[in-house]
Design an enzyme around this catalytic site. Structure first.
Site, PDB file in Angstrom:
ATOM      1  N   GLY A 104      -4.519   5.977 -12.744  1.00 38.57           N
ATOM      2  CA  GLY A 104      -3.379   5.338 -12.099  1.00 38.57           C
ATOM      3  C   GLY A 104      -2.717   6.334 -11.172  1.00 38.57           C
ATOM      4  O   GLY A 104      -3.048   7.530 -11.180  1.00 38.57           O
ATOM      5  N   TYR A 105      -1.768   5.837 -10.404  1.00 40.07           N
ATOM      6  CA  TYR A 105      -1.125   6.669  -9.381  1.00 40.07           C
ATOM      7  C   TYR A 105       0.376   6.713  -9.592  1.00 40.07           C
ATOM      8  O   TYR A 105       1.036   5.670  -9.611  1.00 40.07           O
ATOM      9  CB  TYR A 105      -1.475   6.145  -7.983  1.00 40.07           C
ATOM     10  N   LEU A 106       0.884   7.939  -9.731  1.00 38.25           N
ATOM     11  CA  LEU A 106       2.330   8.144  -9.809  1.00 38.25           C
ATOM     12  C   LEU A 106       2.934   8.092  -8.414  1.00 38.25           C
ATOM     13  O   LEU A 106       4.107   7.774  -8.251  1.00 38.25           O
ATOM     14  CB  LEU A 106       2.635   9.484 -10.479  1.00 38.25           C
TER      15      LEU A 106
END
Length: 148
Positions: free
Chosen positions: A29-31
């Protein structure tokens, strides 16, 4: 400064599976999906990393990657919007290692191959399963797939 020099391709068939020397289940996932500085969290098998990548300049971009505890990665993934799940196959071909990602979930059917190179001008022999090149096409960035 760390660089990633990578070319990306669509995959035409599943012949790579018989050539693979390793298979790894991944979730990421991407912060941050800001194109100038994406921040990715990934669990791959029993390991986890946080990675910061700069904006692409063709096939080249800055990359900093650090191993983190898996439990920390799970907590970080819980705050990410839209996860990418895939199985990665590692295929040695000619002088390079190819990473072929078979996507699951809403991206089921998408299969991408990547090869990291020592320089932006390195010549690479393409394996027989390789299709159209999509290097630099934002539709195939994992950060964008996580949001699709």
């Amino acid at each position: 400064m760390a660089y990633e020099i990578e070319r990306k391709f669509l995959v035409n068939d599943d012949s790579f599976m018989a050539m693979a020397t390793k298979r790894i289940e991944m979730v990421q996932g991407y912060l941050s999906r800001d194109p100038n500085a994406t921040v990715r969290v990934r669990i791959a098998g029993s390991n986890a990393w946080i990675t910061v990548k700069s904006k692409n300049q063709g096939a080249v971009r800055h990359e900093w990657e650090y191993r983190i505890p898996v439990e920390d990665a799970r907590e970080m993934l819980s705050i990410c919007q839209g996860l990418v799940e895939k199985t990665r196959y590692v295929v040695p071909f000619a002088q390079y290692l190819w990473e072929i990602d078979v996507f699951m979930g809403r991206h089921s059917g998408l299969v991408l191959a990547e090869v990291e190179l020592p320089s932006a001008h390195a010549q690479v022999e393409l394996p027989p399963f390789i299709g159209a090149e999509v290097t630099g096409d934002p539709r195939y960035y994992n950060s964008n797939l996580s949001n699709a």
